[in-house]
Design a protein around this motif. Sequence first.
Motif, PDB file in Angstrom:
ATOM      1  N   THR A 106      82.232  -4.800  63.823  1.00  0.00           N
ATOM      2  CA  THR A 106      82.264  -3.398  63.044  1.00  0.00           C
ATOM      3  C   THR A 106      83.697  -2.783  62.540  1.00  0.00           C
ATOM      4  N   ARG A 107      84.159  -3.930  62.612  1.00  0.00           N
ATOM      5  CA  ARG A 107      85.942  -2.886  62.328  1.00  0.00           C
ATOM      6  C   ARG A 107      86.053  -3.355  60.757  1.00  0.00           C
ATOM      7  N   PRO A 108      86.704  -2.339  60.443  1.00  0.00           N
ATOM      8  CA  PRO A 108      87.500  -2.050  59.222  1.00  0.00           C
ATOM      9  C   PRO A 108      88.449  -3.519  58.210  1.00  0.00           C
ATOM     10  N   PHE A 109      88.693  -3.873  56.805  1.00  0.00           N
ATOM     11  CA  PHE A 109      89.764  -4.263  56.564  1.00  0.00           C
ATOM     12  C   PHE A 109      90.673  -3.917  57.008  1.00  0.00           C
ATOM     13  N   LEU A 110      91.853  -4.994  56.541  1.00  0.00           N
ATOM     14  CA  LEU A 110      92.631  -4.931  56.319  1.00  0.00           C
ATOM     15  C   LEU A 110      94.299  -5.081  57.805  1.00  0.00           C
ATOM     16  N   GLY A 111      93.097  -6.182  58.934  1.00  0.00           N
ATOM     17  CA  GLY A 111      93.559  -6.302  59.921  1.00  0.00           C
ATOM     18  C   GLY A 111      93.937  -8.085  60.338  1.00  0.00           C
ATOM     19  N   VAL A 120      89.995  -2.346  43.115  1.00  0.00           N
ATOM     20  CA  VAL A 120      90.145  -2.849  44.955  1.00  0.00           C
ATOM     21  C   VAL A 120      89.383  -2.076  45.548  1.00  0.00           C
ATOM     22  N   LEU A 121      88.225  -1.612  44.776  1.00  0.00           N
ATOM     23  CA  LEU A 121      87.025  -1.539  45.193  1.00  0.00           C
ATOM     24  C   LEU A 121      86.054  -2.905  45.490  1.00  0.00           C
ATOM     25  N   VAL A 122      86.122  -3.758  44.814  1.00  0.00           N
ATOM     26  CA  VAL A 122      85.413  -4.786  44.881  1.00  0.00           C
ATOM     27  C   VAL A 122      86.179  -5.690  45.120  1.00  0.00           C
ATOM     28  N   GLY A 123      87.435  -5.638  45.036  1.00  0.00           N
ATOM     29  CA  GLY A 123      88.429  -6.651  45.732  1.00  0.00           C
ATOM     30  C   GLY A 123      87.702  -6.551  47.073  1.00  0.00           C
ATOM     31  N   ALA A 124      88.187  -5.541  47.624  1.00  0.00           N
ATOM     32  CA  ALA A 124      88.161  -5.433  48.512  1.00  0.00           C
ATOM     33  C   ALA A 124      86.598  -5.964  50.207  1.00  0.00           C
ATOM     34  N   TYR A 125      85.780  -5.511  49.257  1.00  0.00           N
ATOM     35  CA  TYR A 125      84.914  -5.979  49.767  1.00  0.00           C
ATOM     36  C   TYR A 125      84.477  -7.410  49.345  1.00  0.00           C
ATOM     37  N   ALA A 126      85.433  -7.783  48.555  1.00  0.00           N
ATOM     38  CA  ALA A 126      85.326  -9.826  48.293  1.00  0.00           C
ATOM     39  C   ALA A 126      86.201 -10.183  48.722  1.00  0.00           C
ATOM     40  N   PHE A 127      87.381  -9.881  48.908  1.00  0.00           N
ATOM     41  CA  PHE A 127      88.168 -10.888  50.012  1.00  0.00           C
ATOM     42  C   PHE A 127      88.418 -10.034  51.104  1.00  0.00           C
ATOM     43  N   GLY A 128      88.811  -8.827  51.621  1.00  0.00           N
ATOM     44  CA  GLY A 128      89.094  -8.092  52.774  1.00  0.00           C
ATOM     45  C   GLY A 128      88.571  -8.430  54.158  1.00  0.00           C
ATOM     46  N   HIS A 129      88.019  -9.576  53.711  1.00  0.00           N
ATOM     47  CA  HIS A 129      86.995 -10.151  55.462  1.00  0.00           C
ATOM     48  C   HIS A 129      88.322 -11.492  55.372  1.00  0.00           C
ATOM     49  N   VAL A 130      88.490 -11.986  54.358  1.00  0.00           N
ATOM     50  CA  VAL A 130      89.636 -13.058  54.762  1.00  0.00           C
ATOM     51  C   VAL A 130      91.102 -12.667  55.152  1.00  0.00           C
ATOM     52  N   TYR A 172      97.698   6.559  53.351  1.00  0.00           N
ATOM     53  CA  TYR A 172      97.355   7.030  54.940  1.00  0.00           C
ATOM     54  C   TYR A 172      95.984   6.774  54.498  1.00  0.00           C
ATOM     55  N   ILE A 173      95.289   6.685  53.520  1.00  0.00           N
ATOM     56  CA  ILE A 173      94.078   6.440  53.239  1.00  0.00           C
ATOM     57  C   ILE A 173      93.604   5.128  54.029  1.00  0.00           C
ATOM     58  N   PRO A 230      84.109   6.527  60.297  1.00  0.00           N
ATOM     59  CA  PRO A 230      82.791   4.896  59.647  1.00  0.00           C
ATOM     60  C   PRO A 230      82.946   3.933  59.685  1.00  0.00           C
ATOM     61  N   LYS A 231      82.243   3.155  59.857  1.00  0.00           N
ATOM     62  CA  LYS A 231      82.211   1.330  59.573  1.00  0.00           C
ATOM     63  C   LYS A 231      81.782   0.640  58.355  1.00  0.00           C
ATOM     64  N   GLY A 232      82.559   0.129  57.689  1.00  0.00           N
ATOM     65  CA  GLY A 232      82.033  -0.454  56.248  1.00  0.00           C
ATOM     66  C   GLY A 232      82.116   0.239  55.576  1.00  0.00           C
ATOM     67  N   LEU A 233      83.009   1.688  54.644  1.00  0.00           N
ATOM     68  CA  LEU A 233      82.560   2.394  54.314  1.00  0.00           C
ATOM     69  C   LEU A 233      84.468   2.185  53.518  1.00  0.00           C
ATOM     70  N   ALA A 234      85.548   1.792  54.042  1.00  0.00           N
ATOM     71  CA  ALA A 234      86.857   1.671  53.752  1.00  0.00           C
ATOM     72  C   ALA A 234      87.582   1.388  52.267  1.00  0.00           C
ATOM     73  N   PRO A 235      86.868   0.277  52.071  1.00  0.00           N
ATOM     74  CA  PRO A 235      86.759  -0.490  50.699  1.00  0.00           C
ATOM     75  C   PRO A 235      86.571   1.205  49.831  1.00  0.00           C
ATOM     76  N   ILE A 236      85.237   1.917  49.485  1.00  0.00           N
ATOM     77  CA  ILE A 236      85.297   2.812  48.796  1.00  0.00           C
ATOM     78  C   ILE A 236      85.968   4.221  48.976  1.00  0.00           C
TER      79      ILE A 236
END
Length: 299
Positions: free
Chosen positions: A20-25, A96-106, A196-197, A207-213
């Motif tokens: 459930t952890r978000p993107f960016l790590g 950036v929203l679609v990019g984060a959802y599409a490629f952020g998990h990698v 910061y955002i 909240p989990k899963g909403l970071a790209p939005i």
Amino acid sequence: MAAQTPGLRPEKSRLCVLATRPFLGNIFWATFLGNGESYMREPSLGAKLGAEFLGTFVLVFGGCGAAVLAAEFLTDNSVQLGIGFVGVSLAFGLSVLVGAYAFGHVSGGHFNPAVTIGLAIAKRFEWKGVLPYIVTQLVAASVAGAVLFVIANGKAGFSAVESGFASNGYGDRSPGGYGLLSGLIIEIVITAVFVYIILGSTDDRAPKGLAPIAIGLGLTVVNLVAIPVTNCSANPARSLGVAWFAGGAALAQVWLFFVAPIIGAAIAGATYALITGAPSADVGVAQNPELEAESSQTA
């Protein structure tokens, strides 16, 4: 107990946390085995860089492409169908929203050298990955700029130099005629706000899963504010990717759009935990590589 699968490490108690952890790590894939254990596989560096390339390309092609091709569009009857500042701002945010959802998990979905540096300062990203990420982002943005240049030149009379080609600038290259100091301040501020955002929306307490939005809407907001001043950068790769084709004047000013965003990102990365009260533990420091390593050793 089943034999350990090569290249994978067993994880039992932390599966739900990581899932459930978000993107960016550092992002890991979960593989479930028949005995109820789970194994986590980290994407290779090549996979991460490939994802960063694709995401950065989408961001620059989508955002700058909207600015170059669709911001102004007059019909034969002189009806303006262009999307204007609002449309361009949304194009950057949605990209950036679609990019984060599409490629952020990698890769974590940085797509921006300033973001990569800010995350490293915040201890969300390992410093050893900073240079490969930044080089990849700059190359991807330049490729996107080149593709956009070829497309735009298909229109008779088009000039990348005369149009500005969605490049950033100050003084006579600012959309609103704003000077160097205004450009410096706004780029520092908007990049700090953007990072910061990112840090807040990917915090373990968020909240989990909403970071790209949140990140996509955040980029939309900073574009709405800064387009009249500098054409909005907040991203050195976005600036350089189109400056190559906008002439010597654009390249002469591109330094500002490296320096100011990096300063802003560094401010945010260095102060986020202090401002928000994030303790030096798993809470509030989502996917800190050092903490991941410590946790895996004690698991």
